[in-house]
Motif scaffolding. Sequence first.
Motif, PDB file in Angstrom:
ATOM      1  N   LYS A 141       0.821  -1.204   0.000  1.00 55.03           N
ATOM      2  CA  LYS A 141       0.000   0.000   0.000  1.00 55.03           C
ATOM      3  C   LYS A 141       0.862   1.264   0.000  1.00 55.03           C
ATOM      4  CE  LYS A 141      -3.731  -0.476   2.374  1.00 55.03           C
ATOM      5  NZ  LYS A 141      -4.735  -0.534   3.478  1.00 55.03           N
TER       6      LYS A 141
ATOM      7  N   GLU B  13      -8.259  -0.269   0.418  1.00 51.95           N
ATOM      8  CA  GLU B  13      -8.099  -1.638  -0.073  1.00 51.95           C
ATOM      9  C   GLU B  13      -6.894  -2.299   0.587  1.00 51.95           C
ATOM     10  OE1 GLU B  13     -10.158  -3.135  -2.128  1.00 51.95           O
ATOM     11  OE2 GLU B  13     -11.428  -1.365  -2.440  1.00 51.95           O
TER      12      GLU B  13
ATOM     13  N   TYR C 255      -3.809  -4.935  -0.204  1.00 50.11           N
ATOM     14  CA  TYR C 255      -3.069  -5.488  -1.331  1.00 50.11           C
ATOM     15  C   TYR C 255      -2.184  -6.622  -0.821  1.00 50.11           C
ATOM     16  CZ  TYR C 255      -4.622  -1.004  -3.132  1.00 50.11           C
ATOM     17  OH  TYR C 255      -5.397   0.077  -3.493  1.00 50.11           O
TER      18      TYR C 255
ATOM     19  N   GLN D 225      -0.808  -6.696  -7.146  1.00 46.23           N
ATOM     20  CA  GLN D 225      -2.123  -6.108  -6.935  1.00 46.23           C
ATOM     21  C   GLN D 225      -2.027  -4.590  -6.783  1.00 46.23           C
ATOM     22  OE1 GLN D 225      -4.122  -7.972  -3.653  1.00 46.23           O
ATOM     23  NE2 GLN D 225      -4.480  -9.901  -4.743  1.00 46.23           N
ATOM     24  N   ALA D 226      -0.986  -4.140  -6.089  1.00 43.43           N
ATOM     25  CA  ALA D 226      -0.798  -2.697  -5.918  1.00 43.43           C
ATOM     26  C   ALA D 226      -0.526  -2.036  -7.267  1.00 43.43           C
ATOM     27  CB  ALA D 226       0.351  -2.433  -4.947  1.00 43.43           C
TER      28      ALA D 226
END
Length: 461
Positions: A46, A80, A82, A87-88
Motif C-alpha cells: 500500500k 483496499e 493489497y 495487486q498494488a
Amino acid sequence: MNNLIKSLCRHQSLILGGTLAAISLHTLALPVKSAPQPEVLEDNPKAIVDEMWQIVNNEFVNRDFNRVDWQEKRRELLSEDYDSPKQAYKAIREALEDLGDPYTRFLPPNEFSVLTSQTTGELSGIGVRLAIDKRTSEIYVVEAVRNSPAMEAGLKRGDRLIRINGKPTALMTLEQAQEAITGELGTEVSLQLSRREKGVFQVTLAREQIEIPAVTYHLEEKEGHRVGYIKLDEFSSHATEQMKLAIEDLDQKQVSGYVLDLRGNPGGLLFASVDIARLWMKKGEIVSTIDRKGGDRHFWANGTSLTDLPLVVLVNEWSASASEILAGALKENGRATVVGTTTYGKGTVQSVHNLSDGSGLAVTIARYYPPSGTDINHKGISPNVYLELTMEQQARLKSDPTLMGTDADPQYNRAISILKGRSQPISNPATPKPVGLRWEELQQTVKDPDPRWQRMQDRVN
C-alpha cells in the motif's frame, strides 16, 4: 507517519516524453489534509500506492486531475488491502488511467531499470548490442561498443550467441538474453558463440560500467562535396559530448555541410536537446515550457555553436519529443532544412520518479513549445521538404540499418542534393522573442514513454 515521510524521499527525474534522466534527490511534500488520512506502513504494498498518489498530487499538470476527486481517490486506494506488489501495481495503473493522460504511467522495476540505463547512457554490462533473427529466433551480435569488454574480447558483428552462463539462447527471448548479460558491476558472464570462419568458441567477460553510444557518424565525399553524416539515436546524458566530438572531428576533415539524422529517435533528456541545439545554433530561442502553475521558461542559444555550415535534418514519424524540440528549433530559426515526414507529435513534459521498491512513475508536469509557440502535441513538426519512403524502402532500411545514410537511403540522398545547392545557412524566418530565463540544469527528459520507444530489439548490454 515518520515511515511514510521517509518513504517519500525518493530519487526523481523529469521527462518530456519517456526516458529517464540522471537522477537527483527530491523530497516530496505531503498534501494539505482536507480530512484525516490513513497511516501507511512503509513495507506494505500500500505504501507504493500512496507514493504514487503523493507524486501525482504534487506534480500533475492538470490541477483538476481530469475532473477526478484526487483526495477521494486516495481514500479509495488506501481502503483496499493489497496482498502483493502485483495487486498494488494494478490499482496504480487503474488510478492513472482516470487522469486521461497516456504519458502519466507506472513502470514496474524491470521497465524502470531499462529506462534508467537508456537515458543516463550507462549500464553495467559487457558492451554488446544484440538483435534477433525473427525467422530463426537466433540471437546475434550487432555491435561491440568501443573500449568495452566485448570489443576487447574480439566479439564481432554477426557472431551468433549460443549460450549465456550455460543456458541455451534458443529458449530465450531477446529481452531475456539482454537481462542475462547485464548484471552487477564486476561480476562475470560466460558466453558461448559461433562465428562462420571460427566455429564455436567461449568467452568469459567481467561486467563494467558501459557508456552507451548515442552518436555515430561518417564522412561522405560526393562530386567534390564533403558531407558529414551524424546519426543521433537518443538524447542521453552523454549525447551532447558525443555530438560535440563528432562535429569537431568532421570539421577537421573540412566538410562543406552536415546531415543530422533524427529518424527513429524517441527523445531523451531535455537538457541534452537544448545543449545539442546550442552546438548548431549561434542565436535564437530553442524551446519554452509551461507548468501547471503557468510558469513560463524560455531556453535560448548562448553563442557556443561549433559550426555555421549548411545543415539538413532528417526526421520521420518516429522522431519524438527531444527530437522534435531540436528539429523545431533548427527549422524555425532557419538554421536547417528539415527533410522527411511529419514527426510524432509529443508536446508534454514528464517527471520520472524512482519509487521505494525499485519501480518508477512518469507524471506529466508541463507542456513545451517550439520558438513559434505552436502546440505540436498530436500534430508534430512538419518538414520543409516532405519525402515519404515506400513500404519497400522502409522494410529495406529496417532490415539493414547500416544502409541508412548511404546511397540506398532516398531521404539521405535528398539531403545531399540540398547541401550541394547551398553554400550558406538558410535565412531566419522565426519571429524574434525577448530574452527569457537562462538555462538551468533541470533534470528533464523528452522521450515518449510508450513501450514502442523502449527499442528492446536493439540496445547495448
